[in-house]
Design a protein around this motif. Structure first.
Motif, PDB file in Angstrom:
ATOM      1  N   ILE A  84     -12.394   2.040 -13.213  1.00  0.00           N
ATOM      2  CA  ILE A  84     -12.371   1.739 -11.797  1.00  0.00           C
ATOM      3  C   ILE A  84     -11.721   2.671 -10.841  1.00  0.00           C
ATOM      4  N   GLU A  85     -12.027   2.781  -9.525  1.00  0.00           N
ATOM      5  CA  GLU A  85     -11.300   3.906  -8.947  1.00  0.00           C
ATOM      6  C   GLU A  85     -10.856   3.411  -7.523  1.00  0.00           C
ATOM      7  N   ILE A  86      -9.671   4.097  -7.253  1.00  0.00           N
ATOM      8  CA  ILE A  86      -8.997   3.730  -5.813  1.00  0.00           C
ATOM      9  C   ILE A  86      -9.768   4.521  -4.900  1.00  0.00           C
ATOM     10  N   LYS A  87     -10.558   4.028  -4.288  1.00  0.00           N
ATOM     11  CA  LYS A  87     -11.341   4.984  -3.065  1.00  0.00           C
ATOM     12  C   LYS A  87     -10.711   5.298  -1.958  1.00  0.00           C
ATOM     13  N   ASN A  88      -9.449   4.317  -1.561  1.00  0.00           N
ATOM     14  CA  ASN A  88      -8.951   4.520  -0.286  1.00  0.00           C
ATOM     15  C   ASN A  88      -7.578   4.056  -0.468  1.00  0.00           C
ATOM     16  N   ILE A  89      -6.427   4.662   0.019  1.00  0.00           N
ATOM     17  CA  ILE A  89      -5.047   3.909   0.078  1.00  0.00           C
ATOM     18  C   ILE A  89      -4.515   4.550   1.360  1.00  0.00           C
ATOM     19  N   ALA A  90      -3.966   3.804   2.154  1.00  0.00           N
ATOM     20  CA  ALA A  90      -3.299   4.107   3.371  1.00  0.00           C
ATOM     21  C   ALA A  90      -2.331   3.212   3.642  1.00  0.00           C
ATOM     22  N   VAL A  91      -1.150   3.970   4.252  1.00  0.00           N
ATOM     23  CA  VAL A  91      -0.008   3.171   4.879  1.00  0.00           C
ATOM     24  C   VAL A  91      -0.150   3.517   6.563  1.00  0.00           C
ATOM     25  N   ASP A  92       0.108   2.308   7.138  1.00  0.00           N
ATOM     26  CA  ASP A  92       0.615   2.681   8.681  1.00  0.00           C
ATOM     27  C   ASP A  92       1.358   3.557   8.874  1.00  0.00           C
ATOM     28  N   THR A  93       1.319   4.626   9.645  1.00  0.00           N
ATOM     29  CA  THR A  93       2.088   5.698  10.026  1.00  0.00           C
ATOM     30  C   THR A  93       3.413   5.388  10.167  1.00  0.00           C
ATOM     31  N   ALA A  94       3.616   4.226  10.845  1.00  0.00           N
ATOM     32  CA  ALA A  94       5.045   3.913  11.199  1.00  0.00           C
ATOM     33  C   ALA A  94       5.912   3.427   9.905  1.00  0.00           C
ATOM     34  N   PHE A  95       5.150   3.146   8.901  1.00  0.00           N
ATOM     35  CA  PHE A  95       5.666   2.640   7.633  1.00  0.00           C
ATOM     36  C   PHE A  95       5.623   3.498   6.317  1.00  0.00           C
ATOM     37  N   GLN A  96       5.195   4.801   6.623  1.00  0.00           N
ATOM     38  CA  GLN A  96       5.061   5.782   5.520  1.00  0.00           C
ATOM     39  C   GLN A  96       6.689   6.171   5.180  1.00  0.00           C
ATOM     40  N   GLY A  97       6.489   6.594   3.929  1.00  0.00           N
ATOM     41  CA  GLY A  97       7.730   7.400   3.464  1.00  0.00           C
ATOM     42  C   GLY A  97       8.799   6.270   3.027  1.00  0.00           C
ATOM     43  N   GLN A  98       8.607   4.970   2.914  1.00  0.00           N
ATOM     44  CA  GLN A  98       9.374   3.892   2.605  1.00  0.00           C
ATOM     45  C   GLN A  98       9.146   3.133   1.129  1.00  0.00           C
ATOM     46  N   GLY A  99       8.067   4.156   0.346  1.00  0.00           N
ATOM     47  CA  GLY A  99       7.927   3.564  -0.786  1.00  0.00           C
ATOM     48  C   GLY A  99       6.476   2.449  -0.985  1.00  0.00           C
ATOM     49  N   ILE A 100       6.052   2.359   0.129  1.00  0.00           N
ATOM     50  CA  ILE A 100       4.932   1.374  -0.016  1.00  0.00           C
ATOM     51  C   ILE A 100       3.857   1.969  -0.412  1.00  0.00           C
ATOM     52  N   GLY A 101       3.624   3.468  -0.456  1.00  0.00           N
ATOM     53  CA  GLY A 101       2.227   3.646  -1.159  1.00  0.00           C
ATOM     54  C   GLY A 101       2.381   3.723  -2.587  1.00  0.00           C
ATOM     55  N   GLN A 102       3.607   4.028  -3.112  1.00  0.00           N
ATOM     56  CA  GLN A 102       4.007   3.741  -4.463  1.00  0.00           C
ATOM     57  C   GLN A 102       3.788   2.467  -4.984  1.00  0.00           C
ATOM     58  N   GLU A 103       4.111   1.610  -4.347  1.00  0.00           N
ATOM     59  CA  GLU A 103       4.073  -0.039  -4.489  1.00  0.00           C
ATOM     60  C   GLU A 103       2.505  -0.531  -4.627  1.00  0.00           C
ATOM     61  N   LEU A 104       1.832   0.095  -3.631  1.00  0.00           N
ATOM     62  CA  LEU A 104       0.311  -0.039  -3.569  1.00  0.00           C
ATOM     63  C   LEU A 104      -0.445   0.424  -4.829  1.00  0.00           C
ATOM     64  N   LEU A 105      -0.028   1.693  -5.538  1.00  0.00           N
ATOM     65  CA  LEU A 105      -0.412   2.220  -6.339  1.00  0.00           C
ATOM     66  C   LEU A 105      -0.279   1.573  -7.927  1.00  0.00           C
ATOM     67  N   LYS A 106       1.148   0.983  -7.928  1.00  0.00           N
ATOM     68  CA  LYS A 106       1.546   0.419  -9.085  1.00  0.00           C
ATOM     69  C   LYS A 106       0.753  -1.084  -9.049  1.00  0.00           C
ATOM     70  N   ASP A 107       0.394  -1.665  -8.011  1.00  0.00           N
ATOM     71  CA  ASP A 107      -0.201  -2.717  -7.865  1.00  0.00           C
ATOM     72  C   ASP A 107      -1.619  -2.771  -8.338  1.00  0.00           C
ATOM     73  N   ALA A 108      -2.450  -1.521  -7.926  1.00  0.00           N
ATOM     74  CA  ALA A 108      -3.535  -1.055  -8.276  1.00  0.00           C
ATOM     75  C   ALA A 108      -3.892  -0.810  -9.636  1.00  0.00           C
ATOM     76  N   ILE A 109      -2.878  -0.412 -10.202  1.00  0.00           N
ATOM     77  CA  ILE A 109      -2.674   0.005 -11.759  1.00  0.00           C
ATOM     78  C   ILE A 109      -2.624  -1.374 -12.422  1.00  0.00           C
ATOM     79  N   ASN A 110      -1.677  -2.178 -12.293  1.00  0.00           N
ATOM     80  CA  ASN A 110      -1.617  -3.260 -12.721  1.00  0.00           C
ATOM     81  C   ASN A 110      -2.750  -4.448 -12.756  1.00  0.00           C
ATOM     82  N   ARG A 111      -3.489  -4.320 -11.408  1.00  0.00           N
ATOM     83  CA  ARG A 111      -4.675  -5.099 -11.426  1.00  0.00           C
ATOM     84  C   ARG A 111      -5.784  -4.578 -12.382  1.00  0.00           C
TER      85      ARG A 111
END
Ligand code: ACO
Length: 150
Positions: A58-85
């Motif tokens: 399975i491939e993560i084709k796109n991952i994005a965090v609103d610019t106002a919320f970047q750098g707060q660990g959300i990208g990492q949270e999304l990646l871990k969620d994708a891996i778990n799913r």
């Protein structure tokens, strides 16, 4: 909470366009993929897109965090969620591709356990109508990373 969206209602193109240059490129995968979003105060602030490549991959084709919320660990949270799913769904491998000048992305993906396994040479030169720059460098090649799930 990260949730799967109903595609006919609410595809967050504004966010998807942070990670991919053109609507044309996004539309090549978005309809055959699952789109997961993260809300804050009922507003979608982050997204990732999972596309099944084969029975095992399975491939993560796109991952994005609103610019106002970047750098707060959300990208990492999304990646871990994708891996778990991906694990829960029984895939053996999850893959992700990013531009050769995407320093932050390459750092982040390796931080959560992805490793580089291939380079798609000239991908950004051959597949996009205009030059794309990141960190002041023109994107040329797509770096492919994978994470084994078993
Ligand atoms: N160089 C190296 N590391 C950096 C840089 C930089 N210039 N800027 C930030 N970082 C680090 C941060 O310090 C942090 O690491 P740390 O946790 O060790 O401190 C990490 O990178 C960022 O982690 P998060 O806060 O979890 O990431 P964020 O929420 O910002 O999400 C994302 C990352 C998705 C890449 C976001 O910045 C984004 O939406 N960017 C625009 C769209 C994009 O480029 N998407 C990916 C394209 S590839 C694809 O979609 C398959």
């Amino acid at each position: 909470m990260i949730r799967l969206i109903e595609k006919d209602k609410e595809i967050p193109y504004d966010l998807l366009l942070l990670a991919d240059e053109t609507m044309e490129a996004i539309n090549k995968y978005v309809n055959q993929s699952d789109i997961y979003v993260l809300d804050r105060d009922n507003v979608v602030i982050a997204v990732y897109v999972l596309q099944t490549i084969s029975d095992d991959i399975i491939e993560i084709k796109n991952i994005a965090v609103d610019t106002a919320f970047q750098g707060q660990g959300i990208g990492q949270e999304l990646l871990k969620d994708a891996i778990n799913r991906a694990k829960e769904r029984g895939f053996e491998k999850i893959i992700i591709g990013t531009g050769d000048a995407g320093i932050k992305q390459l750092y982040l993906y390796q931080k959560v356990g992805f490793e580089i396994y291939d380079i798609k040479h000239r991908f950004f030169l051959d597949n996009y109508p205009e030059p794309i720059f990141e960190n002041g460098i023109q994107l040329k090649h797509m770096i492919m990373l994978k994470k084994e799930l078993k």
